[in-house]
Write a protein that holds these residues in place. Structure first.
Motif, mmCIF file in Angstrom:
data_model
loop_
_atom_site.group_PDB
_atom_site.id
_atom_site.type_symbol
_atom_site.label_atom_id
_atom_site.label_comp_id
_atom_site.label_asym_id
_atom_site.label_seq_id
_atom_site.Cartn_x
_atom_site.Cartn_y
_atom_site.Cartn_z
ATOM 1 N N HIS A 109 -34.706 -15.459 9.509
ATOM 2 C CA HIS A 109 -33.513 -14.637 9.268
ATOM 3 C C HIS A 109 -32.290 -15.287 9.899
ATOM 4 C CE1 HIS A 109 -36.599 -11.222 9.091
ATOM 5 N NE2 HIS A 109 -36.187 -11.423 7.852
ATOM 6 N N LEU A 110 -32.439 -15.712 11.140
ATOM 7 C CA LEU A 110 -31.329 -16.344 11.857
ATOM 8 C C LEU A 110 -30.857 -17.599 11.128
ATOM 9 C CD1 LEU A 110 -29.474 -16.416 14.310
ATOM 10 C CD2 LEU A 110 -31.250 -17.666 15.521
ATOM 11 N N ILE A 111 -31.777 -18.403 10.659
ATOM 12 C CA ILE A 111 -31.412 -19.618 9.922
ATOM 13 C C ILE A 111 -30.649 -19.255 8.643
ATOM 14 C CG2 ILE A 111 -32.344 -21.573 8.600
ATOM 15 C CD1 ILE A 111 -34.626 -21.637 10.751
ATOM 16 N N GLY A 112 -31.120 -18.233 7.934
ATOM 17 C CA GLY A 112 -30.419 -17.787 6.733
ATOM 18 C C GLY A 112 -29.015 -17.306 7.044
ATOM 19 N N PHE A 113 -28.847 -16.568 8.147
ATOM 20 C CA PHE A 113 -27.530 -16.087 8.545
ATOM 21 C C PHE A 113 -26.601 -17.254 8.854
ATOM 22 C CE2 PHE A 113 -29.629 -12.026 10.451
ATOM 23 C CZ PHE A 113 -29.891 -11.569 9.174
ATOM 24 N N VAL A 114 -27.134 -18.262 9.532
ATOM 25 C CA VAL A 114 -26.330 -19.440 9.862
ATOM 26 C C VAL A 114 -25.854 -20.124 8.576
ATOM 27 C CG1 VAL A 114 -26.422 -21.776 10.852
ATOM 28 C CG2 VAL A 114 -27.309 -19.815 12.146
ATOM 29 N N TYR A 155 -37.408 -6.164 13.000
ATOM 30 C CA TYR A 155 -37.082 -7.293 13.863
ATOM 31 C C TYR A 155 -36.573 -8.468 13.032
ATOM 32 C CZ TYR A 155 -39.703 -4.558 17.186
ATOM 33 O OH TYR A 155 -40.129 -3.535 17.981
ATOM 34 N N PHE A 156 -35.686 -9.226 13.628
ATOM 35 C CA PHE A 156 -35.169 -10.419 12.980
ATOM 36 C C PHE A 156 -35.974 -11.620 13.469
ATOM 37 C CE2 PHE A 156 -31.581 -7.516 12.687
ATOM 38 C CZ PHE A 156 -31.306 -7.635 11.340
ATOM 39 N N THR A 157 -36.315 -12.477 12.539
ATOM 40 C CA THR A 157 -37.109 -13.658 12.868
ATOM 41 C C THR A 157 -36.215 -14.898 12.862
ATOM 42 O OG1 THR A 157 -37.641 -14.178 10.570
ATOM 43 C CG2 THR A 157 -39.101 -12.613 11.720
ATOM 44 N N THR A 158 -36.805 -16.013 13.216
ATOM 45 C CA THR A 158 -36.088 -17.287 13.186
ATOM 46 C C THR A 158 -35.598 -17.587 11.767
ATOM 47 O OG1 THR A 158 -37.457 -18.078 14.995
ATOM 48 C CG2 THR A 158 -36.247 -19.738 13.758
ATOM 49 N N SER A 204 -28.898 -2.192 11.018
ATOM 50 C CA SER A 204 -30.349 -2.219 11.171
ATOM 51 C C SER A 204 -30.764 -2.224 12.643
ATOM 52 C CB SER A 204 -30.957 -3.405 10.417
ATOM 53 O OG SER A 204 -30.471 -4.613 10.906
ATOM 54 N N VAL A 205 -29.995 -2.884 13.490
ATOM 55 C CA VAL A 205 -30.307 -2.899 14.922
ATOM 56 C C VAL A 205 -30.142 -1.497 15.515
ATOM 57 C CG1 VAL A 205 -29.457 -3.728 17.166
ATOM 58 C CG2 VAL A 205 -29.824 -5.336 15.293
#
Length: 123
Positions: free
Chosen positions: A106-111, A101-104, A93-94
């Motif tokens: 998204h980042l939390i879900g990835f973590v 765009y990835f949001t906070t 996607s990048v």
């Protein structure tokens, strides 16, 4: 090369094809004649790409599975697959969807997904 590493590399390659098959067609509108393809044509193209995904996914699971001499349990293989899928998707996607765009969140879900891998492999 170890069976575990071979399995992981095959999963990465497999997921690259899968991601292309599932999401690549969303960019067809930018490529001339591909923009006018009907849904059935897009489905057939995606299936053709997905064939390569299966040709890599099945051996990856077989090589990596403990029942065939590999280092991973069934659950470990599945969680690895999901973490690799997410990683490949983010890269895809990048590179191809620069307007996304990835949001906070998204980042939390990835973590949390990475934490799932940690807990599944924890003894």
């Amino acid at each position: 090369m170890s069976r575990g590493l071979t399995s992981i590399l095959l999963l990465i390659a497999s997921n690259s094809f899968m991601t292309l098959a599932w999401y690549g067609h969303l960019k067809f509108k930018e490529y001339g004649r591909l923009a006018d393809l009907g849904l059935w044509a897009v489905i057939l193209i995606s299936w053709g790409i997905a064939l390569f995904e299966y040709m890599l996914q099945v051996p990856a699971n077989r090589i990596g599975y403990t029942g065939y001499g590999g280092p991973f349990t069934l659950v470990q293989l599945k969680v690895l697959q999901e973490a690799i899928t997410l990683s490949v998707f983010v890269g895809f996607s990048v590179i191809f969807f620069k307007d996304q765009y990835f949001t906070t969140n998204h980042l939390i879900g990835f973590v949390f997904l990475i934490l799932a891998v940690y807990f599944i492999f924890r003894r």
